[in-house]
Structure formats: C-alpha cells, structure tokens
Design a protein around this motif. Structure first.
Motif, PDB file in Angstrom:
ATOM      1  N   LEU A 141      60.869  30.935  63.538  1.00  0.00           N
ATOM      2  CA  LEU A 141      61.728  30.229  63.026  1.00  0.00           C
ATOM      3  C   LEU A 141      61.673  30.351  61.444  1.00  0.00           C
ATOM      4  O   LEU A 141      62.779  30.338  60.772  1.00  0.00           O
ATOM      5  CB  LEU A 141      61.366  28.693  63.205  1.00  0.00           C
ATOM      6  CG  LEU A 141      61.738  28.200  64.512  1.00  0.00           C
ATOM      7  CD1 LEU A 141      61.449  26.746  64.948  1.00  0.00           C
ATOM      8  CD2 LEU A 141      63.489  28.403  64.727  1.00  0.00           C
ATOM      9  N   LYS A 142      60.500  30.609  60.991  1.00  0.00           N
ATOM     10  CA  LYS A 142      60.544  31.018  59.511  1.00  0.00           C
ATOM     11  C   LYS A 142      61.378  32.137  58.983  1.00  0.00           C
ATOM     12  O   LYS A 142      61.835  32.199  58.082  1.00  0.00           O
ATOM     13  CB  LYS A 142      58.901  31.438  59.115  1.00  0.00           C
ATOM     14  CG  LYS A 142      58.805  31.539  57.687  1.00  0.00           C
ATOM     15  CD  LYS A 142      57.311  31.885  57.487  1.00  0.00           C
ATOM     16  CE  LYS A 142      57.064  32.241  56.037  1.00  0.00           C
ATOM     17  NZ  LYS A 142      57.599  33.542  55.460  1.00  0.00           N
ATOM     18  N   GLU A 143      61.490  33.068  59.961  1.00  0.00           N
ATOM     19  CA  GLU A 143      62.342  34.136  59.774  1.00  0.00           C
ATOM     20  C   GLU A 143      63.715  33.845  59.257  1.00  0.00           C
ATOM     21  O   GLU A 143      64.561  34.556  58.478  1.00  0.00           O
ATOM     22  CB  GLU A 143      62.494  35.256  60.778  1.00  0.00           C
ATOM     23  CG  GLU A 143      60.871  35.645  61.053  1.00  0.00           C
ATOM     24  CD  GLU A 143      61.083  36.760  62.061  1.00  0.00           C
ATOM     25  OE1 GLU A 143      62.259  37.071  62.658  1.00  0.00           O
ATOM     26  OE2 GLU A 143      60.178  37.147  62.505  1.00  0.00           O
ATOM     27  N   ILE A 144      64.323  32.822  59.690  1.00  0.00           N
ATOM     28  CA  ILE A 144      65.662  32.358  59.709  1.00  0.00           C
ATOM     29  C   ILE A 144      65.737  31.264  58.825  1.00  0.00           C
ATOM     30  O   ILE A 144      66.931  30.421  58.396  1.00  0.00           O
ATOM     31  CB  ILE A 144      66.327  31.956  60.825  1.00  0.00           C
ATOM     32  CG1 ILE A 144      65.712  30.907  61.790  1.00  0.00           C
ATOM     33  CG2 ILE A 144      66.416  33.358  61.730  1.00  0.00           C
ATOM     34  CD1 ILE A 144      66.751  30.615  62.879  1.00  0.00           C
ATOM     35  N   THR A 145      64.666  30.405  58.302  1.00  0.00           N
ATOM     36  CA  THR A 145      64.798  29.200  57.567  1.00  0.00           C
ATOM     37  C   THR A 145      63.926  29.207  56.057  1.00  0.00           C
ATOM     38  O   THR A 145      64.313  28.355  55.413  1.00  0.00           O
ATOM     39  CB  THR A 145      64.098  28.017  58.378  1.00  0.00           C
ATOM     40  OG1 THR A 145      62.724  28.378  58.638  1.00  0.00           O
ATOM     41  CG2 THR A 145      65.104  27.808  59.554  1.00  0.00           C
TER      42      THR A 145
END
Length: 151
Positions: A141-145
């Motif tokens: 999720l970090k990759e997109i947020t």
C-alpha cells in the motif's frame, strides 16, 4: 453537510490503520521525552521524515504535509535543541540540507528501541506469520500512498 453512517457500518480501514500508528507514536514520544529529549509531537512528525543524508526544507514540508513556514519553525526549534543542523547542499550551493546531528541520532536510537518493543507486542498478539503478512501488505500500500515517493 454531515454524513451519518448506518450503525452497522464497520470502522474504516483508514481509521483501523491510524489507531495502532497513533498508539506507537505516543509510546515512542513518551520514551523519547522520558529519555530527556525535549521534542514535541509536531517536531517528531517532521524529524521522522528526515532523510539520513539530509533533506531540503521544502521536501520535508511536502512529506509532512505542512507549510514551508511551519516546517521552518519546527526545524528552527529542533536545531536550537541540537537535534538537527543546516549544512550546504553539495549539489546546489544556494540550497541547505537539514541533517540529523549526533544528539538527534541518540533520539533515533531511543525511538527505535520503543518501536521494536511495540512491534514485538503486536507480533506476540498476531503471530509471526500474520505480522509478516501485515508488513508486506502495508509495504504494498505504501507504493501507492506515500507522499514522499511523489505519488
């Protein structure tokens, strides 16, 4: 306009992510201040976003989602406390980098001890595999947020 959710609406995933983060953040701040380091929550939130090689003020402000003026005020206080220093940016003579000082690294060490303690408590509750799965899902999720990555 206020939106009223039906009673059976589950707690949002965002809130479920925030609650454990807030718990860890408070535990770390207590450990740091108990350790003799006078750092506020707002300063800590900016401090944790510093790159190990130094950060420009504008990048810190964007990562922390605060104005450049607010970031500058917080950095001034951290600098006065000896936690950070401003140094010339080797890639741009006009710019300055904010770097963690040895005293600031001492704060990081205290914070990491408490962070590991909290994570160990979570792993004891969830089990090793579920904790590993949780970490992988959150990294995905970090990759997109993550605002620091330019998303």
């Amino acid at each position: 306009m206020t939106i009223i959710e039906p009673e059976e609406t589950p707690i949002s995933v965002g809130v479920l992510l925030f609650i454990p983060y807030r718990h860890m953040e408070q535990r770390i701040l207590v450990a740091v201040t108990t350790g003799g380091y006078d750092i506020s929550l707002a300063q800590a939130r900016l401090f944790q976003r510093l790159d190990r090689n130094g950060s420009r003020l504008t990048d810190l402000a964007r990562a922390a989602q605060v104005s450049k003026q607010a970031a500058g005020f917080l950095i001034d206080d951290l600098e006065a406390g000896g936690y950070v220093e401003r140094v010339p940016d080797p890639t741009d003579r006009r710019a300055r980098l904010i770097r963690i000082t040895p005293r600031g690294r001492d704060v990081v060490a205290v914070a990491l001890v408490e962070q590991r303690r909290v994570e160990a408590e979570w792993e004891a509750r969830l089990g090793s595999q579920r904790m590993t799965d949780l970490r992988h899902m959150l990294e995905e999720l970090k990759e997109i947020t993550d605002v620091q990555s330019g998303e």
